[in-house]
Design an enzyme around this catalytic site. Structure first.
Site, short mmCIF file in Angstrom:
data_model
loop_
_atom_site.label_atom_id
_atom_site.label_comp_id
_atom_site.label_asym_id
_atom_site.label_seq_id
_atom_site.Cartn_x
_atom_site.Cartn_y
_atom_site.Cartn_z
N ASN A 265 56.22 19.74 59.72
CA ASN A 265 55.66 21.00 59.50
C ASN A 265 55.16 20.92 58.57
O ASN A 265 54.17 21.94 58.17
CB ASN A 265 57.18 21.81 59.39
N ASN A 290 64.88 20.60 67.94
CA ASN A 290 64.02 22.11 68.05
C ASN A 290 64.97 22.10 69.47
O ASN A 290 65.05 22.48 69.88
CB ASN A 290 62.76 21.83 67.97
N ILE A 291 64.21 23.79 69.45
CA ILE A 291 64.63 24.67 70.21
C ILE A 291 64.49 24.62 71.60
O ILE A 291 64.43 23.72 72.80
CB ILE A 291 64.16 26.34 69.93
N CYS A 352 66.19 25.75 58.43
CA CYS A 352 65.88 24.56 59.42
C CYS A 352 64.04 24.93 59.04
O CYS A 352 63.92 25.61 57.98
CB CYS A 352 66.47 25.73 61.04
N ASP A 354 62.40 28.46 60.64
CA ASP A 354 62.04 29.90 60.02
C ASP A 354 63.49 30.33 59.55
O ASP A 354 63.98 32.16 59.05
CB ASP A 354 62.01 30.93 61.31
N TRP A 356 65.87 30.93 61.44
CA TRP A 356 66.93 31.89 62.93
C TRP A 356 67.16 31.06 63.48
O TRP A 356 68.61 31.97 64.09
CB TRP A 356 66.59 33.50 62.53
N ASP A 357 67.64 30.15 63.58
CA ASP A 357 67.95 29.66 64.92
C ASP A 357 69.29 28.52 64.30
O ASP A 357 70.28 28.75 64.17
CB ASP A 357 67.30 28.19 65.26
N ARG A 358 68.74 26.84 64.35
CA ARG A 358 69.46 25.86 63.67
C ARG A 358 70.70 26.80 62.13
O ARG A 358 71.33 26.15 62.13
CB ARG A 358 68.98 25.03 63.17
N ARG A 398 64.65 33.96 72.64
CA ARG A 398 65.82 32.97 72.99
C ARG A 398 66.53 33.37 74.34
O ARG A 398 66.02 32.31 74.86
CB ARG A 398 66.66 32.47 72.09
#
Length: 561
Positions: A265, A290-291, A352, A354, A356-358, A398
């Site tokens: 990243n 990751n997603i 993570c 951004d 907003w996920d992990r 998502r």
């Protein structure tokens, strides 16, 4: 059965055959409304239960025409008959066979394309049409208030303050309006820090320990980039988070990503906190993928669940999906966070890429482990509203609400993994949660159905703009109106102040068959113990009442004599 606001769009289509993967071909009738697809086999005898397949239209992710019009393209074995295949977000793939004359298939296909994808077709979601009336005391929109939840945690306390710097979403457009930040940091400082964090998602408070003042904070990655940039404001701000905890000497930064991904990243302008810049913190990588990896894992799981000869290679197929391995990694990271906060009295910052996920997975799971309030029905709802909805988990992207691009690379089962992880905890601690898995399954079903406005759009700002609270109903209204259905009969309040640390090893995790394989009659799980327990409790209450009545009658008789 129709819900208020639902209207039939295609009335009874006869001569439709549903190819059930478990029970073979079933002839019946098809109805399409503006909310659901409904197939049923009319019952012949009065006692016979008719066969029903029901799918909310927004749960459908793809519709494909299968089988050609000519017999040649159908294959000699009849395996590819003329009809439609409907792929659903809840693990189902439905196959309907239709007659070729009178263009039945075309009519159904076009109507489904119109109704299933409101976001792509720029039409309103059904939740804006749904007209159910819930009791005033069951208004789900009133359950969560950010101020009330922070007050419950004991705020404001020394070292932390409320800020309205985001009241118009100008500091960070994917954060909520009310934020809690270190007291010494001014609103101008926050703006400087925001410039050095991805998407302006600065470190803010999620949870504070009632005794030790150790905190869980969340944010996005720092924008270090190839030039190895630094921000004095960000470094000072991170140090202020540490200083608000009198017991800690180092701030623990849990980066949810594998280290290789965090390093990669850097080339894209992101990165991680390097020790030479952040001298009073310690960086730990959690190895949550990751997603895209998670989406592929779910696809394999879906294939495994609908394969015909599932029994022969069931365990090896399940292993190849890596699904339980990913759940283990997520639970292991959350358990480490909870342990360091509780036993080590350390303050923790989670991010993570951004944030907003992990990040949401790790903060919310560790908060469930640390705080028994989140293990109640009300607390669990508050947790989802706070850590997932208000902090901008991108549900719209998502899940792909009403979007016909079913292979969109932004889709990923991030929230599903969180719910699965919670279910794993309920299996390891069956008496510590006030709710049962019916609540978890209901939440996932309505995550996809778009019957309620709760999970629509990507963040607080978008929901406010679309007037979701004014114009739609909340899923929590349904939960409160049927609360008894979701009550865990084995729940004991003795766990109130206990910290739960689950064992995050694959051998202690289970495949959640009552959710993933619930459509397969061969994999139906036995009646859960808690259902039997619930019945016994009802009998106990009934007998207790009877005893009280008899005692009253006896006392009255003795008085009169």
């Amino acid at each position: 059965p129709v819900v208020p606001g639902e209207q039939v769009c295609i009335a009874l289509l006869k001569d439709v055959t549903y190819l059930c993967p478990y029970m073979g071909a079933i002839s019946g009738q098809l109805v399409i409304t503006n909310y659901k697809l409904y197939f049923f086999r009319p019952s012949t005898a009065e006692k016979e239960i008719s066969f029903v397949v029901e799918v909310p239209l927004c749960t459908i992710s793809r519709i494909e025409k299968v089988g050609g019009a000519t017999t040649a393209s159908r294959g000699t074995d009849g395996r590819n008959p003329y009809g439609l295949e409907v792929g659903c977000k809840d693990m189902r793939v439905l196959r309907f066979v239709m007659r070729q004359e009178n263009r039945q298939r075309r009519m159904v296909y076009e109507k489904l394309q119109d109704l299933c994808f409101p976001a792509s077709n720029k039409t309103p979601f059904f939740s804006y049409i749904y007209k159910e009336e819930y009791a005033e005391d069951a208004n789900g929109w009133m359950v969560y208030s950010a101020k009330s939840e922070y007050h419950r945690q004991g705020l404001p306390v020394e070292g932390w303050r409320f800020t309205k710097a985001n009241s118009k979403y100008e500091l960070c457009d994917t954060y909520p309006q009310i934020l809690v930040v270190p007291s010494p940091a001014s609103d101008d400082d926050l703006k400087q820090v925001a410039q050095f964090r991805s998407r302006n998602r600065i470190p803010v408070l999620s949870w504070i320990h009632p005794e030790s003042q150790a905190t869980i904070t969340r944010c996005a990655q720092p924008l270090v980039g190839i030039g190895n940039k630094r921000s004095r404001d960000d470094e000072r701000y991170i140090h202020l988070i540490l200083e608000s905890n009198p017991h800690a000497h180092k701030l623990l930064i849990f980066d949810a990503r594998p280290q290789a991904n965090a390093v990669a990243n850097v080339a894209r302008g992101g990165g991680y906190e390097k020790s030479e810049a952040y001298t009073t913190s310690e960086l730990l990588f959690c190895d949550v993928h990751n997603i895209h990896v998670m989406r592929e894992s779910l696809r394999k799981l879906q294939d495994t669940c609908i394969t015909q000869n599932e029994d022969k290679h069931w365990l090896s197929n399940l292993e190849q999906t890596q699904w339980l391995h990913h759940i283990k990694v997520i639970l292991a990271a959350a358990t480490r966070i909870a342990d360091r906060v509780e036993s080590g009295k350390s303050s923790v910052l989670v991010h993570c890429s951004d944030g907003w996920d992990r990040t949401a997975q790790l903060t919310s799971l560790s908060m469930i482990m640390l705080d028994s309030y989140y293990r109640t029905i009300e607390g669990f709802i508050v947790l989802i509203e706070k850590e997932w909805l208000s902090f901008g988990h991108k549900f719209q992207q998502r899940v792909g609400h009403g979007d016909k691009n079913h292979s969109d690379s932004e889709r990923s089962p991030v929230f599903l993994q969180f719910v699965d992880s919670v279910w794993q905890m309920t299996q390891q601690f069956p008496t510590a949660f006030e709710f049962n898995d019916h609540l978890l399954i209901l939440i996932l079903d309505h995550l996809y159905s778009c019957l309620f406005g709760t999970f629509l759009y990507n963040c607080d700002r978008e929901r406010r703009k679309e007037e979701v609270k004014k114009r739609t109903k909340s899923l929590w209204s349904l939960v409160y109106s049927r609360q008894d259905d979701f009550h865990n009969a084995l729940y004991v309040s003795a766990y109130h102040n206990h910290v739960l640390l689950p064992v995050p090893a694959v051998r202690h995790l289970e495949f959640w068959s009552s959710y993933y394989a619930r459509w397969n009659p061969k994999m139906k799980s036995q009646e859960p113990v808690q259902e039997r327990h619930k019945e016994l409790l009802k009998i106990r209450d009934h007998l207790r009442k009877k005893v009280e009545d008899l005692e009253r009658q006896l006392a009255a008789k003795q008085l009169s004599s």
